[in-house]
Design a protein around this motif. Structure first.
Motif, mmCIF file in Angstrom:
data_model
loop_
_atom_site.group_PDB
_atom_site.id
_atom_site.type_symbol
_atom_site.label_atom_id
_atom_site.label_comp_id
_atom_site.label_asym_id
_atom_site.label_seq_id
_atom_site.Cartn_x
_atom_site.Cartn_y
_atom_site.Cartn_z
ATOM 1 N N ALA A 72 -13.517 99.643 -86.190
ATOM 2 C CA ALA A 72 -14.268 100.854 -85.836
ATOM 3 C C ALA A 72 -14.729 100.796 -84.384
ATOM 4 O O ALA A 72 -14.743 101.815 -83.688
ATOM 5 C CB ALA A 72 -15.467 101.032 -86.765
ATOM 6 N N GLY A 73 -15.098 99.611 -83.911
ATOM 7 C CA GLY A 73 -15.482 99.451 -82.505
ATOM 8 C C GLY A 73 -14.320 99.758 -81.572
ATOM 9 O O GLY A 73 -14.488 100.407 -80.541
ATOM 10 N N LEU A 74 -13.143 99.296 -81.935
ATOM 11 C CA LEU A 74 -11.954 99.611 -81.131
ATOM 12 C C LEU A 74 -11.649 101.106 -81.176
ATOM 13 O O LEU A 74 -11.254 101.701 -80.178
ATOM 14 C CB LEU A 74 -10.758 98.804 -81.625
ATOM 15 C CG LEU A 74 -10.813 97.299 -81.369
ATOM 16 C CD1 LEU A 74 -9.664 96.591 -82.070
ATOM 17 C CD2 LEU A 74 -10.799 97.006 -79.877
ATOM 18 N N ALA A 75 -11.856 101.731 -82.335
ATOM 19 C CA ALA A 75 -11.588 103.166 -82.484
ATOM 20 C C ALA A 75 -12.556 104.009 -81.656
ATOM 21 O O ALA A 75 -12.224 105.138 -81.282
ATOM 22 C CB ALA A 75 -11.664 103.565 -83.953
ATOM 23 N N ARG A 84 -17.204 107.393 -84.412
ATOM 24 C CA ARG A 84 -18.644 107.227 -84.211
ATOM 25 C C ARG A 84 -19.366 107.186 -85.552
ATOM 26 O O ARG A 84 -20.210 106.331 -85.798
ATOM 27 C CB ARG A 84 -19.199 108.365 -83.347
ATOM 28 C CG ARG A 84 -20.687 108.301 -83.107
ATOM 29 C CD ARG A 84 -21.150 109.481 -82.287
ATOM 30 N NE ARG A 84 -20.567 109.488 -80.961
ATOM 31 C CZ ARG A 84 -21.070 108.799 -79.924
ATOM 32 N NH1 ARG A 84 -22.154 108.101 -80.072
ATOM 33 N NH2 ARG A 84 -20.491 108.850 -78.757
ATOM 34 N N ALA A 85 -19.018 108.110 -86.456
ATOM 35 C CA ALA A 85 -19.661 108.146 -87.778
ATOM 36 C C ALA A 85 -19.336 106.886 -88.577
ATOM 37 O O ALA A 85 -20.225 106.293 -89.196
ATOM 38 C CB ALA A 85 -19.220 109.390 -88.535
ATOM 39 N N LEU A 86 -18.073 106.469 -88.557
ATOM 40 C CA LEU A 86 -17.699 105.234 -89.244
ATOM 41 C C LEU A 86 -18.384 104.024 -88.623
ATOM 42 O O LEU A 86 -18.793 103.103 -89.333
ATOM 43 C CB LEU A 86 -16.180 105.038 -89.204
ATOM 44 C CG LEU A 86 -15.377 105.831 -90.214
ATOM 45 C CD1 LEU A 86 -13.887 105.672 -89.956
ATOM 46 C CD2 LEU A 86 -15.724 105.414 -91.620
ATOM 47 N N GLY A 87 -18.513 104.045 -87.304
ATOM 48 C CA GLY A 87 -19.193 102.949 -86.616
ATOM 49 C C GLY A 87 -20.637 102.813 -87.055
ATOM 50 O O GLY A 87 -21.123 101.707 -87.308
ATOM 51 N N ARG A 121 -28.313 102.235 -82.559
ATOM 52 C CA ARG A 121 -29.172 103.049 -81.701
ATOM 53 C C ARG A 121 -28.358 103.674 -80.572
ATOM 54 O O ARG A 121 -28.527 104.849 -80.243
ATOM 55 C CB ARG A 121 -30.306 102.207 -81.123
ATOM 56 C CG ARG A 121 -31.291 103.056 -80.344
ATOM 57 C CD ARG A 121 -31.758 102.304 -79.106
ATOM 58 N NE ARG A 121 -32.600 103.151 -78.290
ATOM 59 C CZ ARG A 121 -32.155 103.825 -77.251
ATOM 60 N NH1 ARG A 121 -30.892 103.798 -76.918
ATOM 61 N NH2 ARG A 121 -32.963 104.558 -76.531
ATOM 62 N N ALA A 122 -27.472 102.898 -79.982
ATOM 63 C CA ALA A 122 -26.639 103.428 -78.902
ATOM 64 C C ALA A 122 -25.724 104.541 -79.412
ATOM 65 O O ALA A 122 -25.502 105.538 -78.721
ATOM 66 C CB ALA A 122 -25.814 102.310 -78.270
ATOM 67 N N LEU A 123 -25.210 104.393 -80.621
ATOM 68 C CA LEU A 123 -24.339 105.428 -81.169
ATOM 69 C C LEU A 123 -25.113 106.695 -81.521
ATOM 70 O O LEU A 123 -24.624 107.798 -81.330
ATOM 71 C CB LEU A 123 -23.606 104.904 -82.404
ATOM 72 C CG LEU A 123 -22.505 103.901 -82.125
ATOM 73 C CD1 LEU A 123 -21.971 103.319 -83.420
ATOM 74 C CD2 LEU A 123 -21.384 104.530 -81.320
ATOM 75 N N PHE A 124 -26.314 106.547 -82.044
ATOM 76 C CA PHE A 124 -27.133 107.722 -82.365
ATOM 77 C C PHE A 124 -27.685 108.384 -81.114
ATOM 78 O O PHE A 124 -27.820 109.598 -81.048
ATOM 79 C CB PHE A 124 -28.304 107.341 -83.276
ATOM 80 C CG PHE A 124 -28.011 107.492 -84.728
ATOM 81 C CD1 PHE A 124 -27.615 108.702 -85.257
ATOM 82 C CD2 PHE A 124 -28.118 106.406 -85.581
ATOM 83 C CE1 PHE A 124 -27.340 108.848 -86.603
ATOM 84 C CE2 PHE A 124 -27.855 106.534 -86.920
ATOM 85 C CZ PHE A 124 -27.468 107.755 -87.436
#
Length: 132
Positions: A72-75, A84-87, A121-124
């Motif tokens: 997921a990080g690579l995606a 992003r949602a999967l991450g 937190r960074a993704l949100f």
């Protein structure tokens, strides 16, 4: 500048940082899982624990979750909203798994929880049209 004074480059940098942290969490989870599968003795059992999984079971949980978070990080580098949602979901799963394994490895689990929470937190934080 984007609406609200945010800079688009900063949002992209946050997503790249989250992706890098997810790749790190995934690689460490794979390592943690492989170590638990290889030798149960590598983990110190502290007292009794409510969740009665063997350490080999915990190893498989961390190995699979780590591999999924790494992918997921690579995606995330594709800029996909689904990535992003999967991450977020998979990193939350890894944080939860490390919370449950705290009695076995308190320091290591705390480090993994901290990195995972920072990635979430960074993704949100970096959502919206300028996030990717």
């Amino acid at each position: 500048m984007a609406a609200g004074g945010a800079r688009p480059g900063a949002a992209k940098t946050g997503t790249v940082l989250a992706a890098a942290l997810m790749i790190l969490v995934g690689a460490l989870g794979i390592t943690q899982g492989a170590a638990a599968i290889a030798k149960d003795e590598m983990y110190a059992l502290v007292g009794t624990y409510v969740y009665k999984f063997s350490l080999t079971t915990w190893g498989w949980i961390h190995l699979v979750a780590g591999a999924l978070v790494l992918l997921a990080g690579l995606a995330l580098f594709t800029g996909s909203v689904l990535a992003r949602a999967l991450g977020i979901a998979l990193t939350a799963l890894v944080v939860f798994a490390n919370f449950l394994v705290l009695p076995y490895q308190p320091v290591w689990s705390a480090v993994m929880i901290g990195i995972g929470v920072f990635a979430i937190r960074a993704l949100f934080h970096n959502v919206g049209p300028d996030a990717v």
